[in-house]
Design a protein around this motif. Structure first.
Motif, mmCIF file in Angstrom:
data_model
loop_
_atom_site.group_PDB
_atom_site.id
_atom_site.type_symbol
_atom_site.label_atom_id
_atom_site.label_comp_id
_atom_site.label_asym_id
_atom_site.label_seq_id
_atom_site.Cartn_x
_atom_site.Cartn_y
_atom_site.Cartn_z
ATOM 1 N N HIS A 133 0.834 -1.211 0.000
ATOM 2 C CA HIS A 133 0.000 0.000 0.000
ATOM 3 C C HIS A 133 0.863 1.254 0.000
ATOM 4 N N HIS A 134 2.001 1.226 0.680
ATOM 5 C CA HIS A 134 2.882 2.386 0.649
ATOM 6 C C HIS A 134 3.576 2.512 -0.706
ATOM 7 N N LYS A 135 3.881 1.382 -1.321
ATOM 8 C CA LYS A 135 4.547 1.435 -2.624
ATOM 9 C C LYS A 135 3.584 1.915 -3.709
ATOM 10 N N TRP A 136 2.349 1.411 -3.668
ATOM 11 C CA TRP A 136 1.328 1.795 -4.650
ATOM 12 C C TRP A 136 0.097 2.311 -3.919
ATOM 13 N N PRO A 137 0.145 3.523 -3.373
ATOM 14 C CA PRO A 137 -0.948 4.020 -2.533
ATOM 15 C C PRO A 137 -2.260 4.240 -3.266
ATOM 16 N N LEU A 138 -2.242 4.274 -4.594
ATOM 17 C CA LEU A 138 -3.475 4.484 -5.357
ATOM 18 C C LEU A 138 -4.026 3.189 -5.943
ATOM 19 N N ASP A 139 -3.493 2.066 -5.541
ATOM 20 C CA ASP A 139 -4.053 0.774 -5.953
ATOM 21 C C ASP A 139 -5.357 0.567 -5.193
ATOM 22 N N SER A 140 -6.477 0.759 -5.866
ATOM 23 C CA SER A 140 -7.773 0.762 -5.184
ATOM 24 C C SER A 140 -8.236 -0.618 -4.751
ATOM 25 N N LEU A 141 -7.642 -1.676 -5.293
ATOM 26 C CA LEU A 141 -8.111 -3.029 -4.990
ATOM 27 C C LEU A 141 -7.272 -3.720 -3.923
ATOM 28 N N ARG A 142 -6.228 -3.059 -3.439
ATOM 29 C CA ARG A 142 -5.473 -3.600 -2.309
ATOM 30 C C ARG A 142 -5.349 -2.540 -1.231
ATOM 31 N N LEU A 143 -6.488 -1.991 -0.863
ATOM 32 C CA LEU A 143 -6.520 -0.921 0.110
ATOM 33 C C LEU A 143 -7.311 -1.337 1.354
ATOM 34 N N VAL A 144 -8.529 -1.842 1.165
ATOM 35 C CA VAL A 144 -9.320 -2.306 2.315
ATOM 36 C C VAL A 144 -8.973 -3.754 2.638
ATOM 37 N N PHE A 145 -9.275 -4.162 3.870
ATOM 38 C CA PHE A 145 -8.921 -5.507 4.326
ATOM 39 C C PHE A 145 -9.959 -6.502 3.824
ATOM 40 N N PRO A 146 -9.536 -7.574 3.156
ATOM 41 C CA PRO A 146 -10.500 -8.540 2.593
ATOM 42 C C PRO A 146 -11.381 -9.159 3.676
ATOM 43 N N PRO A 147 -12.680 -9.332 3.414
ATOM 44 C CA PRO A 147 -13.604 -9.868 4.421
ATOM 45 C C PRO A 147 -13.269 -11.279 4.895
ATOM 46 N N ASP A 185 -12.128 1.729 7.296
ATOM 47 C CA ASP A 185 -11.813 1.257 5.949
ATOM 48 C C ASP A 185 -12.450 2.143 4.883
ATOM 49 N N CYS A 186 -13.686 2.599 5.130
ATOM 50 C CA CYS A 186 -14.346 3.473 4.147
ATOM 51 C C CYS A 186 -13.668 4.839 4.090
ATOM 52 N N THR A 187 -13.267 5.348 5.256
ATOM 53 C CA THR A 187 -12.546 6.624 5.292
ATOM 54 C C THR A 187 -11.212 6.508 4.570
ATOM 55 N N HIS A 188 -10.499 5.413 4.807
ATOM 56 C CA HIS A 188 -9.202 5.204 4.179
ATOM 57 C C HIS A 188 -9.333 5.217 2.650
ATOM 58 N N TYR A 189 -10.335 4.519 2.148
ATOM 59 C CA TYR A 189 -10.548 4.517 0.696
ATOM 60 C C TYR A 189 -10.862 5.935 0.209
ATOM 61 N N HIS A 190 -11.724 6.623 0.922
ATOM 62 C CA HIS A 190 -12.112 7.977 0.523
ATOM 63 C C HIS A 190 -10.898 8.905 0.482
ATOM 64 N N LEU A 191 -10.022 8.802 1.459
ATOM 65 C CA LEU A 191 -8.871 9.699 1.522
ATOM 66 C C LEU A 191 -7.961 9.526 0.314
ATOM 67 N N HIS A 192 -7.907 8.319 -0.237
ATOM 68 C CA HIS A 192 -7.047 8.068 -1.390
ATOM 69 C C HIS A 192 -7.736 8.323 -2.729
ATOM 70 N N HIS A 193 -9.044 8.211 -2.770
ATOM 71 C CA HIS A 193 -9.715 8.176 -4.074
ATOM 72 C C HIS A 193 -10.849 9.180 -4.223
ATOM 73 N N SER A 194 -11.019 10.093 -3.278
ATOM 74 C CA SER A 194 -12.050 11.115 -3.397
ATOM 75 C C SER A 194 -11.480 12.459 -2.989
ATOM 76 N N SER A 195 -12.188 13.504 -3.375
ATOM 77 C CA SER A 195 -11.756 14.857 -3.023
ATOM 78 C C SER A 195 -12.386 15.261 -1.700
ATOM 79 N N SER A 196 -11.585 15.811 -0.810
ATOM 80 C CA SER A 196 -12.060 16.278 0.498
ATOM 81 C C SER A 196 -11.595 17.716 0.659
#
Length: 236
Positions: A133-147, A185-196
């Motif tokens: 995640h630190h190497k590829w912080p915008l990888d949207s499919l390896r950001l949240v923890f798998p269920p 997890d939802c906040t983490h995704y938002h911080l990387h992939h949405s505008s705040s």
């Protein structure tokens, strides 16, 4: 395979560009790995040669609110229908559960995800759970923890709470922690992939981007800056 193994080498030779990287990163020395993994790049890595394993290793963000949101609703319904504790007590325990999650989130991020591994398997595991995640912080499919791996951990938290506390407060506090986890997890995704651009999320995004791009040894809180403030590790 993205051209991401820039400057990293094993025995003077570059990584094998046509091979999945998960089991290659452990061949770096600890110093090489530490320098490489905290130099972020665009794109997304391939972990496995098997397409099936590769697909299983990825998770869309919406799985989190759908799956764990349903579990939380079920827990809240159970609390509402069967608990005898006063509503004020229920509300306070839920809030305490959320704050307890935020402390747990901070500790996991600071003391587990940001250790400096020194062995092949230590580096490989670190890369799997957080380094990628630190190497590829915008990888949207390896950001949240798998269920799937999250399920036994969450079940373990509920079980442990019921061993420590009476049944009703254990259930309510655990549900609060689960709500905190969903928010994280939802906040983490938002911080990387949405505008705040305003409010609390703007501050969280600024702090988290500083953690990724300026100083990875500060700013460990993601859904809250409370414990960074209390423990004097605010993002710069």
């Amino acid at each position: 395979m993205p051209a991401d193994f820039e400057g990293a080498s094993i025995g003077g030779s570059p990584f094998e560009q046509d091979q999945p990287m998960l089991f290659q990163v452990g061949n770096l020395t600890p110093q090489q790995y530490h320098q490489w993994v905290y130099s972020p790049r665009l794109g997304a890595p391939r972990f496995f040669r098997s397409s099936l394993l590769e697909s299983i290793s990825k998770t869309s963000w919406w799985y989190i609110p759908v799956i764990w949101g349903a579990v939380s609703v079920a827990c809240l319904c159970h609390i509402h229908l069967h608990h005898t504790e006063p509503r004020l007590t229920t509300g306070l325990l839920l809030v305490c559960g959320v704050v307890l999650w935020q402390f747990t989130e901070y500790c996991i991020h600071r003391f587990l995800f940001h250790i400096q591994p020194t062995s092949y398997w230590g580096i490989t595991l670190h890369f799997t759970f957080h380094g990628c995640h630190h190497k590829w912080p915008l990888d949207s499919l390896r950001l949240v923890f798998p269920p799937v791996p999250a399920a036994p951990i969450i079940a373990g938290v509920f079980f442990a709470m019921h061993q420590i506390l009476p049944k009703e407060p254990a259930m309510t506090l655990s549900t609060g922690m689960l709500l905190g986890y969903i928010a994280y997890d939802c906040t983490h995704y938002h911080l990387h992939h949405s505008s705040s651009k305003t409010g609390v999320l703007k501050g969280l995004k600024k702090a988290h981007m500083s953690h990724h791009y300026r100083n990875h040894d500060a700013g460990y809180g993601i859904s809250s800056r409370l414990f960074d403030t209390l423990l004097m590790t605010p993002a710069l």
